[in-house]
Motif scaffolding. Structure first.
Motif, short mmCIF file in Angstrom:
data_model
loop_
_atom_site.label_atom_id
_atom_site.label_comp_id
_atom_site.label_asym_id
_atom_site.label_seq_id
_atom_site.Cartn_x
_atom_site.Cartn_y
_atom_site.Cartn_z
N ASP A 52 -49.48 -40.83 -67.24
CA ASP A 52 -49.81 -39.77 -66.26
C ASP A 52 -49.17 -38.45 -66.62
OD1 ASP A 52 -51.26 -41.57 -64.83
OD2 ASP A 52 -49.78 -41.85 -63.23
N ALA A 53 -47.96 -38.52 -67.23
CA ALA A 53 -47.27 -37.29 -67.62
C ALA A 53 -47.77 -36.78 -68.97
CB ALA A 53 -45.76 -37.54 -67.66
N HIS A 54 -48.90 -37.34 -69.46
CA HIS A 54 -49.54 -36.95 -70.73
C HIS A 54 -48.64 -37.15 -71.93
CE1 HIS A 54 -52.50 -35.37 -68.02
NE2 HIS A 54 -51.61 -34.54 -67.49
N HIS A 55 -47.83 -38.21 -71.87
CA HIS A 55 -46.94 -38.47 -73.01
C HIS A 55 -47.69 -39.10 -74.17
CE1 HIS A 55 -42.63 -38.58 -71.20
NE2 HIS A 55 -43.28 -37.47 -70.90
N GLU A 56 -47.25 -38.73 -75.37
CA GLU A 56 -47.58 -39.51 -76.55
C GLU A 56 -46.63 -40.70 -76.54
OE1 GLU A 56 -49.85 -40.47 -79.56
OE2 GLU A 56 -50.10 -38.51 -78.58
N ILE A 57 -47.15 -41.93 -76.78
CA ILE A 57 -46.30 -43.11 -76.66
C ILE A 57 -46.20 -43.85 -77.98
CG2 ILE A 57 -46.05 -45.37 -75.55
CD1 ILE A 57 -47.39 -43.95 -73.08
N VAL A 58 -44.97 -44.08 -78.42
CA VAL A 58 -44.73 -44.85 -79.64
C VAL A 58 -44.18 -46.22 -79.25
CG1 VAL A 58 -43.38 -45.00 -81.77
CG2 VAL A 58 -44.24 -42.77 -80.98
N PRO A 59 -44.95 -47.30 -79.50
CA PRO A 59 -44.43 -48.64 -79.17
C PRO A 59 -43.36 -49.06 -80.16
CG PRO A 59 -46.83 -48.63 -79.49
CD PRO A 59 -46.31 -47.34 -80.03
N ILE A 60 -42.30 -49.65 -79.64
CA ILE A 60 -41.20 -50.17 -80.47
C ILE A 60 -41.06 -51.66 -80.14
CG2 ILE A 60 -38.73 -49.98 -81.00
CD1 ILE A 60 -39.80 -47.25 -81.37
N LEU A 61 -41.09 -52.50 -81.16
CA LEU A 61 -40.87 -53.93 -80.93
C LEU A 61 -39.42 -54.24 -81.27
CD1 LEU A 61 -44.12 -55.49 -82.43
CD2 LEU A 61 -43.63 -54.76 -80.09
#
Lengths: 409, 601
Positions: B126-135
């Motif tokens: 909702d905050a228009h973030h770019e999201i990087v998944p980290i495992l």
């Protein structure tokens, strides 16, 4: 002239000094005398009394010390009427009969005692002690109280007793032939003891025709061996409703045999109540001689409570040195006395006499109790009022420990 | 320092479920970029409070400025925003996220996505973030990176093919995380030539510096000596110091667009600094504030009473001190016949309540009784006047009330399929309305609207128990809605006990009334007299239990030697009675109240 003036003032002085003493003399009641023998052959796991197992007790020396302490105490109280003597313990049936005889004779000499005063001695129903019963009777004992505790050999073993059921019955029969009055103790609400089993055991006990019985619900006292075992969960006891049912069954069985519950745990034919113990419950004066013994005597300066050293050796050393071994002494306030008189008196079926509570405490009865609680308790059927008296009903009696903290002011 | 070009700044937050390794990753990033020497590192630097460390949750937002020389040869300023990690602080989370352009989504490679993660990741989206998944925890034998990667794509709906595989614990591939931040997250935007606008992200009280305000500069510059204005609050302050956290506090001359840092301005209390407010230049104020400001409103209320009535003043002082640092909770004095003098306190949610309670007992050494949590009801009386009801004991005569509204929440529950049935039953028992039910691999995701009142009453415990601990739960406040609500009074021996009264839906009233009567019957020890316990709506009794009189309580043996001991015991019991709460002829030990109230919480 000088002489006359002096006489007059001396007389005035005497009158002033004597007035409270006269008032005190008027209130002076008969004494009960308790004599403690602190030794036992073995310690029972439920017992928290001041008892000690010792090898080679010098009974004669211990007896001399008891006589000395008695004389010392009599000198303090003065010559007063004596109502009863009670040899308790420990195991007083281990005493040499001549020590008992000397003490009874001393007491009769030091106080004003009618020939028929009650003289009780507690005895264990082992063969050795039973053999001495006649000698105790000759020493002046006219009432025996036997520590029977159970008529079931396995239960007796659990209770750590040294006798079996057969010996108990033999002891009762022997004692009945010797003493005009006989009582014995039983312990019930033992682990796993159902109501039917207890009723049957109690009926057998009642058939042994004593005029008095003390029937105690087994209580775990702190510091005893049972307390440790019970704490570890090695046995459980009937509690709550089950305990209440056992209590009710006890009164019912005793009543059917003509023994009325005159105190929480004491049952007697009319007139056969323990006069000595009634003195405690009616909050009368009592002297206590011997290791750890307590006493309460109204003296000119007030009500004095005293306790003697509990350890037999230390008690002996102090008596031989000072004539007495009192280690704790307390002057009871009117409030203390009112509370004590109520907590003892309401244990009796007869209840308390209001005038007596007032006389013994010095407080008006209305100041001794909480009026709202009294009202609630009467309404709930726990207490009953009659002119000049207050008594706990059966329902109130079994809840007395919960009732008292609210009732007393 | 510090007018960093926008292209060399990255602002990011970390989203993770409790225990999935957020704080450990933050520590590694600080260590790797040299923010602290090894000696200065205490485990999990960012969680300042003991409670935060113990529970592994973050209560206050914090930020760390990292300096990272990237593989492209340039040195970047990376601002890590540590966000509060619980739904009670959803608004605070949203402001922290608004200060960043991207997020790292940390997922335990063996456990997968949890409900809480999901709620936060949706907020980040909702905050228009770019999201990087980290495992994370990729080194564990139970790690299933492929399955979790697929799950992220299915549940969250973002591309996880380039998820960074790490072990925060061992430090494996921390470099990979840093590179991803630089290359995959966008730089902030802003205009240095415009007048100052800065977002107030969080604030806390410092004994030496006064209130420290955490900000993110949007446009313009923030400098020492300038007079700033809080646009919502309307107050002005002279800036004493601006600076950054490395995580040590370092003063700087100015903070420019895109940058994060702190401001001190001799502000006395955090109540003067509202999260989400906009700071601007008082001499040249912006005309439009940054979007998204909401004043914080407590949603859960309860009474806090000192166990020892002598502690009342100490409690007042302690609440005052806590409020210095946490403007989101409210308190006002109230009194109760059962519990004496205390305070009605408002909180953002149940966790917030628990944290405050715990801090009071831990930091201020206070023994407290908390009454059952209650939500805020909206009452509309017959004349149409609307008022808030914070305490069920204050409920007016129902005949004067036209309508009662209660707050509803939107709850997201993730649960393994085998427990779904029980969870759905629980939700419908609690008057839940199903919004959505979807499957994610072997797990179901149920979205429900639920009355908050039903959730504050042991919902979470029940959820954990019916799902054997496997369900995860998250919620956002939804809306107010009219309901058929009644006040249930509890009467002990025919006297109402105010501290035990509560509001319930009429359909739940019998069950709740019965349940509390049963509990009280267990908790109140048998007394000298028989005691009725009743639950009633107005004058109508809906449940009744009787505590029977104690069966037997008398000393078996009592002779001459026992008198002193028995009398002293009696004296002590008499004294003890004074500490009981008296209801007519009934004494209720305070411990029974505490237990009854605890069972409700």
């Amino acid at each position: 002239m000088g002489k006359r003036a002096g006489d007059a003032s001396a007389a005035r002085c005497n009158a002033v000094a004597l007035a409270p003493l006269r008032a005190y003399m008027r209130r002076m009641e008969p004494l009960a005398l308790y004599i403690h023998w602190p030794f036992c052959a073995s310690k029972c796991p439920y017992c928290d009394f001041n008892s000690h197992v010792r090898d080679g007790v010098d009974a004669a020396r211990h007896g001399r010390a008891l006589r000395r302490e008695l004389a010392h105490e009599a000198a303090r109280t003065g010559r007063r009427p004596l109502a009863s003597i009670f040899f308790g313990g420990g195991t007083p049936s281990l005493m040499p009969p001549e020590v008992v005889a000397d003490l009874v004779a001393d007491a009769r000499a030091l106080f004003d005692a009618a020939p028929d005063i009650e003289v009780t001695l507690e005895a264990n129903p082992t063969s050795v002690e039973i053999a001495k019963l006649r000698a105790f009777a000759q020493a002046g004992v006219n009432r025996a109280s036997l520590g029977v505790q159970a008529l079931d050999t396995e239960a007796l073993r659990f209770l750590g007793r040294q006798h079996d059921a057969g010996e108990a019955i033999a002891a009762l029969e022997a004692a009945r032939a010797i003493f005009p009055r006989l009582s014995f103790d039983m312990i019930y609400a033992r682990p796993g003891q159902g109501e039917a089993a207890w009723r049957a055991e109690l009926r057998r006990a009642l058939a042994l025709a004593a005029d008095h019985l003390s029937l105690y619900q087994l209580t775990i006292e702190p510091g005893t061996k049972f307390s440790t075992l019970f704490g570890r969960g090695e046995f459980t006891l009937p509690e709550g409703d089950a305990a209440a049912a056992l209590y009710a069954a006890t009164a019912e069985e005793a009543g059917a045999f003509g023994l009325a519950a005159y105190e929480v745990s004491n049952y007697a034919r009319p007139g056969a109540e323990s006069r000595h113990n009634l003195q405690y419950w009616r909050y009368g004066d009592y002297l206590g001689i011997g290791a750890g013994a307590h006493q309460r005597v109204l003296e000119p300066a007030g009500m004095r409570a005293a306790r003697r050293h509990r350890a037999p050796e230390e008690w002996l050393a102090r008596v031989e040195r000072d004539g007495h071994a009192v280690v704790e002494e307390e002057w009871l306030t009117p409030r203390d006395r009112a509370r004590e008189a109520l907590l003892m008196g309401l244990r009796l079926a007869e209840g308390v006499e209001l005038a007596r509570i007032e006389a013994r405490s010095g407080l008006a009865f209305d100041d001794c109790i909480d009026a709202a609680t009294l009202r609630d308790c009467v309404e709930a059927g726990y207490l009953e009022q009659s002119p000049g008296r207050l008594r706990a009903t059966g329902e109130g009696l079994i809840r007395l420990d919960a009732l008292l903290p609210r009732l007393v002011a | 320092m510090t007018d960093t070009p926008l292209s060399l700044i990255r602002n990011f937050s970390i989203i993770a479920h409790i225990d999935h390794g957020k704080s450990t990753l933050a520590d590694r990033l600080i260590q790797h970029t040299g923010g602290l020497t090894a000696r200065e590192m205490t485990e999990q630097v960012l969680d300042n409070m003991d409670i935060e460390k113990e529970r592994g949750i973050t209560i206050k937002a914090q930020t760390v400025r990292l300096t990272y020389p990237a593989k492209d040869g340039k040195t970047y300023v990376l601002n890590l925003m540590d966000t509060p990690g619980h739904v009670d602080f959803a608004y605070e989370v949203s402001r922290s996220l608004a200060a960043c352009e991207g997020s790292l989504l940390v997922v335990d490679a063996s456990q997968g996505v949890e409900a809480q993660t999901l709620a936060n990741v949706y907020q980040a989206i909702d905050a228009h973030h770019e999201i990087v998944p980290i495992l994370n925890k990729i080194d564990l034998p139970a790690a299933e990176p492929e399955r979790v990667r697929q799950q992220i794509e299915d549940v969250v709906g973002i591309d996880a093919s380039e998820a960074v595989e790490i072990s925060a614990k061992t430090g494996l591939n921390i470099e990979g995380v840093l590179e991803a931040i630089v290359t995959r997250l966008p730089p902030p935007t802003g205009d240095a030539s415009k007048t100052l606008t800065a977002l107030l992200v969080d604030s806390w009280y410092d004994a030496y510096l006064g209130v420290i305000v955490l900000v993110r500069v949007r446009d313009g510059h923030l400098k020492r000596g300038m007079k700033i204005r809080m646009m919502a609050k309307g107050q002005t302050h002279i800036v004493e110091q601006v600076g950054v956290f490395t995580p040590k506090m370092i003063a700087v001359d100015t903070l420019g667009p895109g940058e994060m840092g702190y401001v001190t301005a001799a502000i006395k209390t955090v109540a003067d600094t509202n999260v989400g407010d906009t700071l601007t230049d008082d001499r040249n104020p912006a005309t439009v504030a940054l979007p998204g400001f909401k004043p914080s409103i407590p949603v859960v209320w309860c009474g806090l009473y000192p166990v020892d009535s002598d502690d009342f003043e100490k409690l007042r002082e302690s609440l005052g001190k806590l409020r210095l640092n946490d403007a989101s909770f409210h308190f006002e004095a109230e009194s109760s016949a059962a519990l004496g003098f205390g305070f009605r306190c408002g909180f953002l949610g149940l966790l917030h309540l628990e944290i405050i309670q715990e801090r009071l007992s831990r930091e201020f050494d206070l023994d407290l009784i908390a009454t059952a949590p209650s939500v805020v009801y909206r009452l509309r009386d017959n004349k149409g006047v609307v008022s808030d009801l914070h305490n069920p004991a204050d409920m007016p005569d129902p005949t004067l009330i036209a309508a009662i509204e209660e707050p509803w929440i939107k709850a997201t529950i993730l649960v393994p399929d085998e427990y779904l049935g029980s969870v759905l039953t629980l939700c419908s028992e609690r008057r839940g309305q199903q919004v959505e039910l979807t499957y994610v691999g072997s797990r179901a995701m149920a979205v429900y609207r639920l009355p908050l009142n039903e959730v504050v009453f042991d919902f979470y415990d029940r959820l954990k128990s019916v799902s054997r601990g496997y369900a995860s739960f998250d919620y956002t406040i939804d809306s107010y809605q009219e309901g058929d609500l009644v006040k249930i009074s509890i009467l002990v021996n025919a006297e109402p006990v105010d501290a035990l009264s509560f509001m319930a839906h009429r359909s739940q009233a019998d069950r709740r009334g019965r349940s509390i009567c049963e509990k009280l019957k267990e908790l109140i020890p048998r007394q000298l007299f028989k005691i009725p316990i009743q639950a009633a709506i107005g004058g109508r009794v809906i449940a009744r239990e009787t505590i029977s009189a104690m069966s037997k309580d008398v000393t078996a043996k009592c002779y001459g030697g026992d008198i002193s001991r028995k009398r002293k015991l009696l004296d002590k019991q008499k004294e003890g009675k004074k500490r009981m709460r008296q209801f007519g002829k009934v004494e209720i030990p305070q411990s029974a109240f505490i237990a009854a109230l605890k069972m409700d919480a």
